[in-house]
Motif scaffolding. Structure first.
Motif, mmCIF file in Angstrom:
data_model
loop_
_atom_site.group_PDB
_atom_site.id
_atom_site.type_symbol
_atom_site.label_atom_id
_atom_site.label_comp_id
_atom_site.label_asym_id
_atom_site.label_seq_id
_atom_site.Cartn_x
_atom_site.Cartn_y
_atom_site.Cartn_z
ATOM 1 N N ASN A 29 0.806 -1.210 0.000
ATOM 2 C CA ASN A 29 0.000 0.000 0.000
ATOM 3 C C ASN A 29 0.841 1.261 0.000
ATOM 4 N N PHE A 30 2.096 1.153 -0.352
ATOM 5 C CA PHE A 30 2.997 2.295 -0.358
ATOM 6 C C PHE A 30 2.727 3.159 -1.577
ATOM 7 N N TYR A 31 2.443 4.446 -1.353
ATOM 8 C CA TYR A 31 2.116 5.368 -2.444
ATOM 9 C C TYR A 31 2.582 6.756 -2.044
ATOM 10 N N PHE A 32 3.213 7.460 -2.951
ATOM 11 C CA PHE A 32 3.610 8.834 -2.649
ATOM 12 C C PHE A 32 3.465 9.687 -3.897
ATOM 13 N N SER A 33 3.366 10.988 -3.659
ATOM 14 C CA SER A 33 3.210 11.954 -4.738
ATOM 15 C C SER A 33 4.530 12.669 -4.981
ATOM 16 N N TYR A 34 4.765 13.041 -6.226
ATOM 17 C CA TYR A 34 5.907 13.862 -6.590
ATOM 18 C C TYR A 34 5.430 15.313 -6.690
ATOM 19 N N LYS A 35 6.095 16.210 -6.006
ATOM 20 C CA LYS A 35 5.762 17.629 -6.102
ATOM 21 C C LYS A 35 6.916 18.306 -6.825
ATOM 22 N N VAL A 36 6.602 18.905 -7.985
ATOM 23 C CA VAL A 36 7.626 19.490 -8.845
ATOM 24 C C VAL A 36 7.346 20.973 -9.017
ATOM 25 N N LEU A 80 -1.128 22.104 -10.654
ATOM 26 C CA LEU A 80 -1.773 21.104 -11.495
ATOM 27 C C LEU A 80 -1.658 19.761 -10.799
ATOM 28 N N TYR A 81 -2.791 19.092 -10.610
ATOM 29 C CA TYR A 81 -2.821 17.782 -9.963
ATOM 30 C C TYR A 81 -3.021 16.716 -11.031
ATOM 31 N N PHE A 82 -2.073 15.796 -11.143
ATOM 32 C CA PHE A 82 -2.136 14.698 -12.082
ATOM 33 C C PHE A 82 -2.416 13.412 -11.307
ATOM 34 N N PHE A 83 -3.613 12.847 -11.515
ATOM 35 C CA PHE A 83 -4.024 11.623 -10.843
ATOM 36 C C PHE A 83 -3.916 10.448 -11.807
ATOM 37 N N GLU A 84 -3.631 9.270 -11.254
ATOM 38 C CA GLU A 84 -3.657 8.067 -12.074
ATOM 39 C C GLU A 84 -5.104 7.816 -12.512
ATOM 40 N N THR A 85 -5.302 7.254 -13.692
ATOM 41 C CA THR A 85 -6.650 7.054 -14.223
ATOM 42 C C THR A 85 -7.474 6.098 -13.357
ATOM 43 N N SER A 86 -6.838 5.283 -12.558
ATOM 44 C CA SER A 86 -7.567 4.376 -11.665
ATOM 45 C C SER A 86 -8.321 5.138 -10.571
ATOM 46 N N LYS A 87 -8.026 6.407 -10.403
ATOM 47 C CA LYS A 87 -8.673 7.225 -9.365
ATOM 48 C C LYS A 87 -9.918 7.948 -9.883
ATOM 49 N N LEU A 88 -10.374 7.655 -11.105
ATOM 50 C CA LEU A 88 -11.493 8.368 -11.704
ATOM 51 C C LEU A 88 -12.760 8.296 -10.849
ATOM 52 N N PRO A 116 -2.779 12.840 -5.674
ATOM 53 C CA PRO A 116 -2.285 12.883 -7.056
ATOM 54 C C PRO A 116 -0.906 12.233 -7.142
ATOM 55 N N LYS A 117 -0.583 11.727 -8.299
ATOM 56 C CA LYS A 117 0.755 11.154 -8.506
ATOM 57 C C LYS A 117 1.774 12.275 -8.671
ATOM 58 N N PHE A 118 1.368 13.360 -9.358
ATOM 59 C CA PHE A 118 2.244 14.503 -9.559
ATOM 60 C C PHE A 118 1.501 15.781 -9.202
ATOM 61 N N ILE A 119 2.202 16.687 -8.549
ATOM 62 C CA ILE A 119 1.721 18.046 -8.334
ATOM 63 C C ILE A 119 2.743 18.942 -9.003
ATOM 64 N N ILE A 120 2.315 19.640 -10.043
ATOM 65 C CA ILE A 120 3.219 20.512 -10.797
ATOM 66 C C ILE A 120 2.898 21.953 -10.425
ATOM 67 N N ILE A 121 3.908 22.701 -10.002
ATOM 68 C CA ILE A 121 3.755 24.115 -9.688
ATOM 69 C C ILE A 121 4.413 24.899 -10.816
ATOM 70 N N PRO A 122 3.601 25.572 -11.645
ATOM 71 C CA PRO A 122 4.177 26.324 -12.771
ATOM 72 C C PRO A 122 5.101 27.441 -12.282
ATOM 73 N N ASN A 123 5.966 27.911 -13.175
ATOM 74 C CA ASN A 123 6.864 29.012 -12.807
ATOM 75 C C ASN A 123 6.111 30.342 -12.871
ATOM 76 N N TYR A 128 4.525 25.159 -17.473
ATOM 77 C CA TYR A 128 4.645 23.849 -16.841
ATOM 78 C C TYR A 128 5.085 22.839 -17.895
ATOM 79 N N GLN A 129 5.575 21.709 -17.439
ATOM 80 C CA GLN A 129 5.860 20.573 -18.307
ATOM 81 C C GLN A 129 5.821 19.312 -17.463
ATOM 82 N N ILE A 130 5.447 18.209 -18.085
ATOM 83 C CA ILE A 130 5.418 16.925 -17.389
ATOM 84 C C ILE A 130 5.713 15.813 -18.385
ATOM 85 N N ASP A 131 6.613 14.948 -18.003
ATOM 86 C CA ASP A 131 6.896 13.740 -18.775
ATOM 87 C C ASP A 131 5.974 12.661 -18.224
#
Length: 177
Positions: A29-36, A80-88, A116-123, A128-131
């Protein structure tokens, strides 16, 4: 010197014997978000796969006028919050409606531990950009501490499969077009 070597050997032997695979806790059950946070020095994409663009806020009248003048949107730094599609389904359960606009209750998502899997903070210029690493994601924009938004509901970003796509994110629920 021989005592030090013997002591180090003894310590290593104790660690090797005491570490059993059965004693390691399960981490299923280990899950973490990336904040960029995007650097202000980045003004164009530095990735070759994924999405990039600006976060734009449309507020007010954007109707075409007879004098040819139109308002321009502001660039903003909304997360910007990017969630995995399984969280719909969990995202849909947190959807609320205010004045005919669909929002997402971020406090409810946090309470239910939907992260969210990714939290992107624009400049500062809203860039913003996300791979996406060839995975699909659902995107919402944080409009305040309690609410997230995307026009029409969470946007599904398809896997890019080695391409870079321009996609400006729009906050437009207070605008007239």
């Amino acid at each position: 010197m021989k005592i030090r070597v013997a002591l180090i050997g003894l310590i290593l032997a104790v660690f090797a014997v005491s570490c059993k695979k059965d004693s390691v806790p399960q981490q299923d059950n280990f899950y973490f978000s990336y904040k960029v946070k995007m650097s202000n020095k980045i003004t164009s994409p530095t990735i070759i796969n994924g999405y990039h663009g600006h976060v734009l806020k449309f507020e007010g009248d954007f109707m075409p006028s007879t004098d040819g003048k139109t308002n321009a949107p502001d660039t903003v730094r909304n997360e910007l919050y990017f969630f995995e599609t399984s969280k719909l389904d969990q995202l849909q359960a947190a959807m609320i409606e205010k004045d005919g606009t669909k929002f997402y209750d971020l406090k409810l998502l946090e309470k239910k531990e939907v992260k969210p899997k990714f939290i992107i903070i624009p400049n500062k210029s809203g860039f913003y950009q996300i791979d996406t690493n060839n995975k699909e994601y659902l995107v919402i924009i944080k409009v305040n501490k309690k609410l997230g938004y995307y026009n029409g509901g969470a946007l599904k970003l398809n896997a890019t499969n080695g391409t870079l796509r321009l996609m400006n994110m729009r906050i437009d629920y207070k605008a007239t077009f």
